[in-house]
Enzyme design. Structure first.
Site, PDB file in Angstrom:
ATOM      1  N   HIS A   1      49.664 -29.451 102.757  1.00  0.00           N
ATOM      2  CA  HIS A   1      49.042 -28.259 102.181  1.00  0.00           C
ATOM      3  C   HIS A   1      50.134 -27.522 101.408  1.00  0.00           C
ATOM      4  O   HIS A   1      51.309 -27.558 101.771  1.00  0.00           O
ATOM      5  CB  HIS A   1      48.499 -27.389 103.318  1.00  0.00           C
TER       6      HIS A   1
ATOM      7  N   ASP B   1      53.017 -27.965 110.694  1.00  0.00           N
ATOM      8  CA  ASP B   1      51.813 -27.253 110.278  1.00  0.00           C
ATOM      9  C   ASP B   1      50.701 -27.685 111.232  1.00  0.00           C
ATOM     10  O   ASP B   1      50.200 -28.806 111.141  1.00  0.00           O
ATOM     11  CB  ASP B   1      51.471 -27.607 108.832  1.00  0.00           C
TER      12      ASP B   1
ATOM     13  N   GLN C   1      45.324 -27.512 111.364  1.00  0.00           N
ATOM     14  CA  GLN C   1      44.152 -28.350 111.573  1.00  0.00           C
ATOM     15  C   GLN C   1      44.180 -29.062 112.922  1.00  0.00           C
ATOM     16  O   GLN C   1      43.277 -29.850 113.218  1.00  0.00           O
ATOM     17  CB  GLN C   1      44.030 -29.382 110.438  1.00  0.00           C
TER      18      GLN C   1
ATOM     19  N   LYS D   1      40.901 -20.238 111.692  1.00  0.00           N
ATOM     20  CA  LYS D   1      40.446 -21.626 111.806  1.00  0.00           C
ATOM     21  C   LYS D   1      40.066 -21.991 113.238  1.00  0.00           C
ATOM     22  O   LYS D   1      39.509 -23.066 113.469  1.00  0.00           O
ATOM     23  CB  LYS D   1      41.524 -22.584 111.285  1.00  0.00           C
TER      24      LYS D   1
ATOM     25  N   CYS E   1      43.993 -26.817  98.263  1.00  0.00           N
ATOM     26  CA  CYS E   1      45.410 -26.425  98.314  1.00  0.00           C
ATOM     27  C   CYS E   1      46.298 -27.619  98.639  1.00  0.00           C
ATOM     28  O   CYS E   1      47.280 -27.495  99.384  1.00  0.00           O
ATOM     29  CB  CYS E   1      45.635 -25.305  99.326  1.00  0.00           C
TER      30      CYS E   1
END
Length: 429
Positions: free
Chosen positions: A141, A218, A221, A244, A384
């Site tokens: 991302h 990251d 997700q 999220k 993104c």
């Protein structure tokens, strides 16, 4: 995933009753929300927690001796404990940020500030010089790519990246060649927000540790969808966001091993994160407070904590099993539609509960509008992550992403709608 008990249909219906927005209609159609990868919906318990704080506890935290200030501070820190426990971290290893992007920038610019001489002796470990290398991946991302480009520009370090294979996975042979004696930072995503690829965190951390490099994960997700234990993963830093994982917008979290957070120079400075200020010099608070300058997003943090409670009550292992089954249903269904290309791992390969597709002859924005006319909300664009799309020869894709409240019937409705797209636009002739 097959050995883990998944969510039963009647449980999913009960869960759906906790989410008022899912009752909406879009035109003549019942809303089918398949954009949780961008922003998840919020259960009543989260909405109530935020409202109760705003109505009855609203006050600045860590700043007053009155009753409201004490109650607000207690709830603020209680939320930190809930979120820290949710991801397998200690309380002092979680700093509030306004989103995951800010959290990643806090790490990146900590290296820049250290290189500029800030932070004293403790920060010397983060100094970057020409000849040092920062390694990212081609699937990142922009939030975990652009800051590292900036770090390289500021410090003279070289930015390198692990390429993607044709099957949507990282080229681990290339990774082994890239991560070496010059690597100082390895920044990578746990789960691709486009491809649904679940990366080999353990192997990547192993390579970084062998090279003496810091790891930055990251987890945007993964934190909402997979059981996550940051201590067990062994990463040095991580970032994830509230919106999220059923929480409010405007709040995220920076994780860092305590020793590292206390040595990393902050990049947002001001009130509340200091111990002593003179006209010539300022000393900063220990972590995590040193990263929480100014008035904090207290209600949002409280909502974030309530979201962690909600997910913990249901169980991330069961949620992950449910999403795994839906992800396979999506991938298998897409692979059977003529003229529709699945980006990322093929059906049958372990993947997150999302699919991104390229429809031959129809732009992603037109696909999204067609599905929206049927009440189906999906994400369109480059998400993104332009380099990922460029790698697979497309400028944009259509992404459907599921969560704990998604049903098999909703997945099938998406697949049915997708199968009609090319015919509607005359692209099947």
């Amino acid at each position: 995933m097959s050995s883990v008990e998944t969510l039963l249909p009647e449980e999913i219906e009960r869960i759906r009753n906790d989410f008022p927005l899912l009752e909406r209609r879009i035109g003549d159609h019942q809303l089918i929300y398949l954009d949780s990868g961008a922003t998840a919906q919020r259960p009543i318990s989260v909405l109530d927690a935020v409202q109760e704080f705003d109505e009855m506890r609203n006050a600045a935290v860590h700043r007053g001796a009155h009753t409201l200030a004490g109650e607000a501070t207690e709830l603020f820190e209680e939320a930190r404990h809930k979120v820290a426990s949710f991801v397998g971290a200690d309380d002092d290893e979680i700093a509030w940020t306004k989103n995951a992007t800010e959290a990643l920038n806090a790490v990146a610019y900590g290296f820049v500030n250290a290189t500029a001489g800030r932070g004293g002796e403790a920060a010397q470990r983060f100094v970057l010089r020409p000849g040092d290398e920062i390694v990212v991946t081609e699937m990142e991302h922009h939030a975990n790519l652009v800051p590292w480009q900036e770090v390289a520009a500021h410090t003279g370090a070289t930015l390198r990246y692990i390429p993607l294979s044709d099957n949507g996975a990282l080229d681990m042979d290339a990774a082994e060649g890239l991560i070496g004696e010059h690597t100082r930072v390895l920044a990578f995503t746990h789960v691709s927000n486009v491809l649904g690829t679940i990366n080999q965190v353990g192997r990547l951390v192993e390579l970084a540790q062998a090279a003496g490099a810091y790891t930055v994960l990251d987890a945007c997700q993964s934190a909402p969808h997979l059981p996550l234990d940051l201590h067990a993963l062994g990463v040095d830093f991580a970032a994830f966001s509230g919106h999220k994982m059923l929480g409010p917008t405007g709040v995220g979290a920076l994780y860092g091993r305590s020793e590292l957070l206390n040595a990393l120079p902050p990049f947002i400075t001001g009130g509340s994160m200091i111990t002593t200020v003179t006209m010539e010099h300022t000393d900063f608070m220990p972590a995590p407070t040193r990263f929480e300058a100014g008035t904090q997003m207290v209600a949002q943090a409280v909502g974030f904590g309530a979201a962690a409670d909600y997910l913990s009550h249901i169980g991330l292992d069961r949620i992950a099993a449910h999403e795994h089954a839906l992800g396979q249903r999506l991938a298998e269904g897409v692979s059977q539609i003529p003229g529709v290309r699945l980006l990322g791992p093929a059906a049958g390969v372990d993947r997150a509960g999302m699919v991104s597709v390229d429809v031959d002859g129809v732009h992603a924005h037109d696909v999204g509008q067609f599905l929206d006319d049927r009440g189906i909300a999906v994400r369109v664009g480059h998400h993104c992550a332009q380099p990922v799309h460029r790698r697979y020869g497309v400028t944009a894709s259509t992404r459907a992403s599921v969560y704990l409240y998604t049903t098999e019937a909703e997945v099938d409705a998406f697949l049915n709608g997708l199968s009609d797209v090319r015919g509607f636009f005359g692209a099947d002739r």
